[in-house]
Design an enzyme around this catalytic site. Structure first.
Site, PDB file in Angstrom:
ATOM      1  N   ASP A  95     -23.618  -5.841  29.055  1.00  0.00           N
ATOM      2  CA  ASP A  95     -22.523  -5.190  28.316  1.00  0.00           C
ATOM      3  C   ASP A  95     -21.235  -5.115  29.125  1.00  0.00           C
ATOM      4  O   ASP A  95     -20.148  -5.250  28.565  1.00  0.00           O
ATOM      5  CB  ASP A  95     -22.915  -3.754  27.939  1.00  0.00           C
TER       6      ASP A  95
HETATM    7  P1  NAP Z   1     -27.146  -3.914  30.260  1.00  0.00           P
HETATM    8  O1  NAP Z   1     -26.033  -4.177  29.299  1.00  0.00           O
HETATM    9  O2  NAP Z   1     -28.176  -2.923  29.887  1.00  0.00           O
HETATM   10  O3  NAP Z   1     -27.826  -5.325  30.537  1.00  0.00           O
HETATM   11  C1  NAP Z   1     -28.802  -5.468  31.529  1.00  0.00           C
HETATM   12  C2  NAP Z   1     -29.350  -6.877  31.443  1.00  0.00           C
HETATM   13  O4  NAP Z   1     -30.221  -7.038  32.551  1.00  0.00           O
HETATM   14  C3  NAP Z   1     -30.161  -7.126  30.195  1.00  0.00           C
HETATM   15  O5  NAP Z   1     -29.468  -7.929  29.302  1.00  0.00           O
HETATM   16  C4  NAP Z   1     -31.451  -7.782  30.697  1.00  0.00           C
HETATM   17  O6  NAP Z   1     -31.623  -9.037  30.077  1.00  0.00           O
HETATM   18  C5  NAP Z   1     -31.209  -7.958  32.184  1.00  0.00           C
HETATM   19  N1  NAP Z   1     -32.410  -7.684  32.973  1.00  0.00           N
HETATM   20  C6  NAP Z   1     -33.288  -6.676  32.823  1.00  0.00           C
HETATM   21  N2  NAP Z   1     -34.274  -6.755  33.722  1.00  0.00           N
HETATM   22  C7  NAP Z   1     -34.003  -7.855  34.464  1.00  0.00           C
HETATM   23  C8  NAP Z   1     -34.660  -8.487  35.546  1.00  0.00           C
HETATM   24  N3  NAP Z   1     -35.809  -8.012  36.056  1.00  0.00           N
HETATM   25  N4  NAP Z   1     -34.105  -9.596  36.073  1.00  0.00           N
HETATM   26  C9  NAP Z   1     -32.967 -10.118  35.559  1.00  0.00           C
HETATM   27  N5  NAP Z   1     -32.300  -9.552  34.528  1.00  0.00           N
HETATM   28  C10 NAP Z   1     -32.825  -8.434  33.992  1.00  0.00           C
HETATM   29  O7  NAP Z   1     -26.595  -3.477  31.706  1.00  0.00           O
HETATM   30  P2  NAP Z   1     -25.134  -3.364  32.283  1.00  0.00           P
HETATM   31  O8  NAP Z   1     -24.347  -4.609  32.048  1.00  0.00           O
HETATM   32  O9  NAP Z   1     -25.314  -2.867  33.676  1.00  0.00           O
HETATM   33  O10 NAP Z   1     -24.445  -2.249  31.409  1.00  0.00           O
HETATM   34  C11 NAP Z   1     -24.845  -0.907  31.467  1.00  0.00           C
HETATM   35  C12 NAP Z   1     -24.904  -0.358  30.069  1.00  0.00           C
HETATM   36  O11 NAP Z   1     -25.523   0.942  30.153  1.00  0.00           O
HETATM   37  C13 NAP Z   1     -23.531  -0.185  29.466  1.00  0.00           C
HETATM   38  O12 NAP Z   1     -23.568  -0.496  28.095  1.00  0.00           O
HETATM   39  C14 NAP Z   1     -23.259   1.295  29.686  1.00  0.00           C
HETATM   40  O13 NAP Z   1     -22.382   1.825  28.736  1.00  0.00           O
HETATM   41  C15 NAP Z   1     -24.661   1.886  29.558  1.00  0.00           C
HETATM   42  N6  NAP Z   1     -24.782   3.192  30.215  1.00  0.00           N
HETATM   43  C16 NAP Z   1     -24.545   3.299  31.545  1.00  0.00           C
HETATM   44  C17 NAP Z   1     -24.586   4.529  32.141  1.00  0.00           C
HETATM   45  C18 NAP Z   1     -24.259   4.698  33.601  1.00  0.00           C
HETATM   46  O14 NAP Z   1     -24.025   5.824  34.021  1.00  0.00           O
HETATM   47  N7  NAP Z   1     -24.261   3.649  34.390  1.00  0.00           N
HETATM   48  C19 NAP Z   1     -24.922   5.656  31.412  1.00  0.00           C
HETATM   49  C20 NAP Z   1     -25.195   5.509  30.047  1.00  0.00           C
HETATM   50  C21 NAP Z   1     -25.123   4.267  29.473  1.00  0.00           C
HETATM   51  P3  NAP Z   1     -33.093  -9.690  29.968  1.00  0.00           P
HETATM   52  O15 NAP Z   1     -33.942  -8.709  29.277  1.00  0.00           O
HETATM   53  O16 NAP Z   1     -32.849 -10.955  29.210  1.00  0.00           O
HETATM   54  O17 NAP Z   1     -33.520  -9.954  31.375  1.00  0.00           O
END
Ligand code: NAP
Length: 460
Positions: free
Chosen positions: A385
């Protein structure tokens, strides 16, 4: 004399808590901040034990043993489980505040000492304390996936929740007017417990970190109320610091996701998005670790963008090896840190610091974005994301308006993930279908390890 000593320890504790927060806001002083917080809490406990009113230490000893027995295993959880562990800690905090309020209510009612002021403080304490207890337990259950993580919705949900809270407040007011109406008190407790469950049920698992930090704020406010009930100044100041910092953190997280508080609490984010235009078949280009090593080898500027997947696969040490390998070749490597990458604030910073990647290589989103067009390679490791260009372009997207790291502007994008599955927001990412993007499918730890091996091989 003893009382003055107690007050002095409380004053020093409060100062230590304030310094702790100040120091923890910068990575260079964070360690000192943790020690100051622990020291402040130890002093607070010592001060409380010195209190002249304490005459029976038996129950305190029992509580101490129970706390240690529950606390030690909680400290063993892996970093990816810290959000649910934090939720459990808040649940305990809420339970403690709620139980103290309940005990004080019945004690003072029996002794005829229940003034209106005391009743008001107790009512606030038990409402906040018990709703924090059940709300935090549901949040922990969703994060641990022992409860369904999707938002649980029913008709007129918000109306019912607000009505319930309204009735609880009404009962609290009736109790303040006449604290002797003892029949109302258990009803107040039941309503607070139920409200905590209903508040968190409609919120999706992925929004839990924001909710947890909000519940942290409620636990702090309930400690403030407890401070008034117990006439304890330290509880009031420490609770206020806790309440304010929890609220600020929730606001920071909401801003970074470009979402409002109302949207997080009532938006049921995380439901399956059925949108037109997503059915069209597109293919992403795959690449091998050797191809990736070739691109990296020929680059002079590389920006690594880590995300939740790096945390899941615990790839940070392999990422450190990659950094070393590239740095040895004179390649400029920076890490782009999105404020909500991962699942808790500072998630990426903590993992990269654990792997001893130099802190000056970590660059915040606003500072790295102007440099992205000059990057030869953007290496996306388990992020989704936070690099989705739909946030900039697609007005219909649930993440529209969320600030992102402009990975798509780099000359070549290498993206590591296991499949084409979406991330937290449940939406497709057009970055993976772009002409300049190559996908490296697999677990982040293994893929980065293979790339390092390949780079190492090429240099020999
Ligand atoms: P993300 O959008 O959740 O994407 C993570 C990606 O990692 C997934 O598409 C997944 O694809 C891949 N993945 C998972 N396990 C893996 C593995 N073992 N090896 C390789 N890839 C792996 O993460 P992000 O880009 O870090 O974004 C964070 C999201 O969380 C945002 O939408 C944010 O708003 C939300 N959020 C964050 C917080 C905070 O405080 N940080 C709090 C609330 C919400 P596959 O399954 O295809 O591997």
């Amino acid at each position: 004399m003893l009382d003055q000593l107690v007050q002095a320890t409380y004053l020093v504790s409060t100062a230590l808590f304030i310094f702790s927060l100040q120091w923890m806001s910068d990575p260079k002083t964070a360690r000192r901040g943790v020690f100051a917080g622990v020291g402040g809490m130890a002093l607070a406990v010592i001060g409380t034990l010195l209190h002249p009113q304490i005459i029976n230490f038996n129950w305190i000893a029992v509580a101490l043993v129970a706390g240690v027995v529950a606390g030690i295993p909680l400290s063993w959880v892996p970093l990816t489980a810290v959000p649910q562990r934090t939720a459990l800690s808040h649940a305990f905090g809420g339970l403690a505040a709620g139980l103290v309020g309940t005990a004080k209510y019945y004690l003072w009612a029996q002794q005829g000492q229940l003034t209106r002021f005391r009743m008001g403080a107790i009512a606030l304490e038990v409402i906040l304390g018990f709703m924090t207890l059940t709300g935090s337990l549901i949040a922990a259950g969703k994060l641990q996936e022992v409860l369904p993580t999707r938002p649980i919705m029913y008709r007129n949900q918000n109306l019912i929740n607000f009505a319930l809270l309204g009735v609880a407040i009404l009962i609290a007011v009736l109790l303040v007017i006449d604290p002797a109406r003892q029949i109302f008190f258990p009803v107040l407790l039941a309503l607070a417990l139920t409200f905590g469950v209903l508040l968190v049920l409609p919120i999706g698992g992925a929004d839990m970190p924001t909710v947890i930090s909000l519940l942290n704020s409620y636990a702090g406010l309930s400690a403030v109320a407890m401070g008034f009930v117990m006439e304890n100044k330290l509880l009031i100041t420490a609770g206020a610091l806790d309440g304010a910092s929890g609220l600020i953190l929730s606001i920071v997280m909401c801003n970074a996701m470009n979402r409002s508080f109302a949207n997080v609490l009532f938006g049921a984010f995380g439901q399956v998005q059925a949108r037109a235009g997503q059915t069209e078949q597109r293919t992403a280009k795959g690449a091998t670790a050797e191809d990736a090593a070739q691109f990296l080898e020929n680059a002079s500027r590389v920006v690594i963008i880590p995300g939740y997947g790096m945390a899941v696969s615990q790839a940070q040490h392999r990422v450190h090896d990659l950094y070393e390998e590239l740095a040895k070749k004179g390649i400029d490597v920076k890490f782009a840190i999105h404020p909500v990458a991962g699942r808790m604030p500072g998630h990426m910073n903590v993992l990269l610091a654990e792997a001893e990647i130099p802190y000056d290589r970590l660059v915040e989103m606003d500072d790295i974005n102007p440099e992205m067009p000059q990057a030869d390679v953007a290496l996306v490791i388990g992020a989704n994301d936070v690099v989705n260009p739909a946030a900039r372009r697609d007005k219909g997207s649930p993440i529209y308006g969320m600030p992102i790291i402009d990975a798509d502007k780099a000359k070549v994008v290498l993206a590591i993930k296991r499949s084409m599955n979406p991330g937290f927001a449940g939406i497709e990412n057009e970055l993976y279908f772009a002409d300049n993007t190559l996908m490296l499918f697999g677990d982040a730890k293994n893929v980065v390890g293979d790339v390092v091996k390949s780079l190492h091989g090429q240099s020999h």
